[in-house]
Design a protein around this motif. Structure first.
Motif, PDB file in Angstrom:
ATOM      1  N   PHE A   1     -17.871 -21.395   2.885  1.00 36.13           N
ATOM      2  CA  PHE A   1     -18.525 -22.586   2.864  1.00 36.13           C
ATOM      3  C   PHE A   1     -18.534 -23.303   4.259  1.00 36.13           C
ATOM      4  N   ILE A   2     -18.682 -22.482   5.603  1.00 43.02           N
ATOM      5  CA  ILE A   2     -18.528 -22.751   6.609  1.00 43.02           C
ATOM      6  C   ILE A   2     -20.034 -23.685   7.009  1.00 43.02           C
ATOM      7  N   SER A   3     -21.027 -22.860   6.312  1.00 38.58           N
ATOM      8  CA  SER A   3     -22.300 -23.440   6.791  1.00 38.58           C
ATOM      9  C   SER A   3     -22.832 -24.469   5.838  1.00 38.58           C
ATOM     10  N   LEU A   4     -21.856 -25.010   4.932  1.00 37.85           N
ATOM     11  CA  LEU A   4     -22.403 -25.938   4.089  1.00 37.85           C
ATOM     12  C   LEU A   4     -22.059 -27.398   4.460  1.00 37.85           C
ATOM     13  N   PHE A   5     -20.757 -27.506   5.291  1.00 36.61           N
ATOM     14  CA  PHE A   5     -20.250 -28.807   5.599  1.00 36.61           C
ATOM     15  C   PHE A   5     -20.412 -28.884   6.843  1.00 36.61           C
TER      16      PHE A   5
ATOM     17  N   ILE B   1     -14.214 -29.807  -3.334  1.00 35.50           N
ATOM     18  CA  ILE B   1     -13.728 -28.758  -2.985  1.00 35.50           C
ATOM     19  C   ILE B   1     -12.822 -28.368  -1.860  1.00 35.50           C
ATOM     20  N   GLY B   2     -11.701 -27.958  -2.346  1.00 34.14           N
ATOM     21  CA  GLY B   2     -10.479 -27.676  -1.443  1.00 34.14           C
ATOM     22  C   GLY B   2     -10.563 -26.259  -0.609  1.00 34.14           C
ATOM     23  N   LEU B   3     -10.908 -26.258   0.748  1.00 36.62           N
ATOM     24  CA  LEU B   3     -10.813 -25.245   1.486  1.00 36.62           C
ATOM     25  C   LEU B   3      -9.562 -24.531   1.797  1.00 36.62           C
TER      26      LEU B   3
END
Length: 166
Positions: free
Chosen positions: A77-81, A128-130
């Motif tokens: 998810f690094i590119s999403l947030f 979403i918990g990362l």
């Protein structure tokens, strides 16, 4: 008249454990409790598509917002947030311990077939918990969806009626 014997809750625990808790907690996972699906996660103009495990056993809820929590691999998810997106700290407790997950809000989840056909949508806010590191050793999924998402028609394989109406 003789007094009734005192029975503590601890005396009853083994009976209740094996009658009610054991069958649920230790049953093999079935297709009804776990299912893999492709999910497009959207945030503003950005999106990522990941494979998700829908797990009815995921009951994690953020106490501050009341939102159900999907747990995802940070790397996926690094590119999403972005840095400007707000961060929530989500407390969790497991058999192995407890801690905090960094939480981020997505705008929407879109559930897809392998061919890319849209099955359904979960409008936001979606929390979403990362998690650092992989969720599974074989990389078969990057997101665990909460059990509360089971009420969605897309998961139930809702069939169309004769004239194409649902």
């Amino acid at each position: 008249m003789a007094a009734a014997p005192f029975i503590s809750i601890m005396d009853m625990l083994p009976v209740h454990f094996f009658k009610y808790i054991y069958p649920v907690a230790f049953q093999p996972l079935s297709q009804e409790t776990q299912k893999l699906v492709l999910v497009r996660v959207q945030r503003k103009e950005r999106e990522v598509t990941v494979r998700a495990l829908w797990d009815t056993g995921n009951l994690l809820t953020d106490p501050a917002t009341g939102l159900a929590v999907s747990v995802g691999e940070r790397e996926a998810f690094i590119s999403l947030f972005s840095e400007s997106d707000g961060v929530l700290m989500i407390p969790y407790r497991t058999v192995g311990g407890n801690g905090l997950l960094e939480g981020r809000i997505a705008d929407q989840l879109v559930f897809l077939t392998e061919e890319g056909t849209v099955l359904g949508r979960k409008p936001g806010p979606v929390l979403i918990g990362l998690k650092e590191g992989a969720l599974t050793s074989d990389g078969s999924f990057q997101l665990i969806l909460p059990g509360s998402f089971t009420k969605m028609a897309a998961w139930k394989g809702k069939r169309r009626k004769k004239h194409g109406h649902q």
